[in-house]
Structures are given as structure tokens and as C-alpha cells.
Design an enzyme around this catalytic site. Structure first.
Site: not given
Length: 304
Positions: A136-138
Site C-alpha cells: 500500500i502507498d506510503r
């Protein structure tokens, strides 16, 4: 060294593409590196990267024993939601990068898992590391699952491939969606000009499907649940922007000005459902909305 024998069902397919599709956890680039080392063979003869399959032929794939990667364990606090001898599920906070990359050599979730898991690691792709199956994105918070051994990694990767590993997100999007439910079915690929972005791309994209449901409506904004059928990079962010409702705070696919008090997009991985790789039990793991997400909705509700 592990030896795998794989029988081709069809003729004319790129061998590297065929093999990475047959061996979960192996990327196409990893197969090509093995080919360069002579570790993909037919009747003992190494094959070149441009080789194509012939139906009925048996290809031998030689996988080297896993080697430790040069990633240092770091004592970074983890919010562990579930853990046993095979898998670990972590509630990732906003700002934590999943895997070391240029610009983020350490301080990542993988560094934290290396410290937390110790010697219990997955070795897929020839590297000893926590088995990160999805990312999942930062600036997205929420649940991410990792495998603690090769068998668990392969099983979870197969579930990701056949869509039985279900991931449910919650988001706040800009604008008012007309319907209460809907589906975005639009291939996603790399943006033709900005290589750091993804886009809905019919020509070069890979199939991508997102199902959404309205949970709550605010003036000018909508709180939605998103169910991923596929798992492309930035999928929810791209798909919601594609239908004209970018995520609140997403300065890549939406408004360029950040939303006050919000770091990144308003997106949280709320629920994971998977089949346990050892017991076969169907499991659902959930985590609550973070305080910052609740604060955004409280602010929006005050406008009603």
C-alpha cells in the site's frame, strides 16, 4: 538449490512470461536473471531470454538457495493486528514506506519486520526477507499482510492472483456520487508522459476492477468503501479520479493543493479476508479508522 519442472500447455508464448505466471512470487525480471545465469533449461541445455514455449516440453527451473539481503533490521514500532507462525498482519501508519527503494533506503516496514520476525522469513525470489505479498502507498494507512515462510508466501500470492485475498478500503472522495454503488472497470498502466504516475490506459494497461459503495454523504464530499478485485499500483486513486471523484488530499491525481491537516490521500485499508495458508480457515482481519480519518469526517460533517 531447488529444482522445479514445469510442463508447457501451449506453444508460442514467451518462456519468461510463462514461467513467472506458473511460479508465484517470481517476477518476469527475476526469471530473466535466472536465464542469464543458465538456470532455465530444456533437457539440460540453458535457454535464452527470447525462447518461446512448445506444448508438452518440460522446462527445468533452478532456484538458488535464498541469500540474506542487505537490509538492516530496525526497531520500528509495529501495530500488529494478527500474527502466528505463518503470517503477520500489520496496521501500517501514514508515512511508512513498505519496501526500501531509491530515496527510502531504510526506515521501512520491511526493516521493521526483519527486526520483529527475526529468523522467521520468506525466501521467495532468492532473498531472505519478509514475504511482502501486496503493498500500500506510503501515505495510505491500514492493513498489510506478510508471509513468514515460503509456503505461506506462495499460498497468499496465489490468493492474490485468483482474487480470493479480499481487500476492503475506506476513502473520502471529492464530489457527490450519483449512485449508492458502482464499479469501475478500466485497465491501468503507466502514464505515457509522467512515468511516476499511473492512468486508465486501454492500450497498454492491465485489467483493473474496483467496486465502490457510498457509506456517508457530506456537502461536496463522499465517504466510500472500495473493494479491490485486482491490485494495480494506485488503483483506487486512479479509478476514482477516472470517474471524476479523486480522493480528498490526493495531490497526484486530484487537486494540487493539500487538504488542511491531511498528509496525502484520505485512504485507509480497513479489512483483509484470506484463507489461512496452513489451516485452510477463512479469516477476516479488521482495524478501525485512524484518528486523522475520523477528524476529517468530523470536519466535513460540521458543514451539514
Amino acid at each position: 538449490m531447488t529444482t522445479l519442472e514445469i510442463v508447457a500447455r501451449d506453444s508460442g508464448q514467451r518462456l519468461d512470461a510463462f514461467l513467472c505466471g506458473e511460479v508465484e512470487g517470481l517476477t518476469r525480471s527475476a526469471v530473466q536473471r535466472l536465464m542469464e545465469k543458465g538456470m532455465v533449461q530444456l533437457d539440460g541445455v540453458p535457454l535464452k531470454k527470447n525462447a518461446r514455449t512448445t506444448a508438452g516440453e518440460v522446462y527445468t527451473l533452478l532456484l538458488p538457495d535464498p541469500e540474506p539481503v542487505e537490509i538492516a533490521p530496525q526497531n520500528i514500532p509495529l501495530d500488529v493486528v494478527y500474527e502466528d507462525g505463518d503470517v503477520i498482519v500489520v496496521n501500517k501508519p501514514v508515512g511508512l514506506v513498505v519496501h526500501p527503494a531509491p530515496g527510502h533506503p531504510d526506515g521501512t516496514l520491511v526493516n521493521a519486520l526483519l527486526y520483529h520476525c527475526g529468523d522467521s522469513l520468506s525466501g521467495i525470489n532468492g532473498e531472505l526477507r519478509p514475504g511482502i505479498v501486496h503493498r500500500i502507498d506510503r501515505d495510505t494507512s491500514g492493513l498489510i499482510i506478510a508471509a513468514k515462510n515460503d509456503a505461506a508466501h506462495l499460498a497468499l500470492a496465489e490468493q492474490l492472483k485468483d482474487h480470493s485475498l479480499a481487500r476492503t478500503y475506506e476513502a473520502v472522495v471529492v464530489g457527490n456520487l450519483r449512485e449508492d454503488t458502482g464499479t469501475v472497470d478500466a485497465p491501468i498502466g503507466r502514464h505515457p508522459v509522467d512515468r511516476k504516475r499511473m492512468c486508465a490506459n486501454e492500450k497498454n494497461g492491465r485489467p483493473a476492477v474496483t467496486h465502490w459503495t457510498v457509506l456517508q454523504r457530506f456537502p461536496g464530499y463522499t465517504h466510500v468503501q472500495c473493494q479491490l478485485e485486482t491490485g494495480r499500483t494506485h488503483q483506487i486513486r486512479v479509478h476514482m479520479a477516472y470517474i471524476g471523484h479523486p480522493l480528498l488530499g490526493d495531490t497526484v491525481y486530484g487537486a494540487k493543493k493539500p487538504y488542511p491537516g491531511l498528509t496525502g490521500q484520505c485512504l485507509h485499508a480497513r479489512r483483509l479476508t484470506f484463507t489461512h495458508p496452513a489451516t485452510g480457515e477463512r479469516m477476516t482481519v479488521e482495524c478501525p479508522l485512524p484518528a486523522w480519518f475520523e477528524a476529517v469526517m468530523k470536519r466535513l460533517a460540521a458543514r451539514i
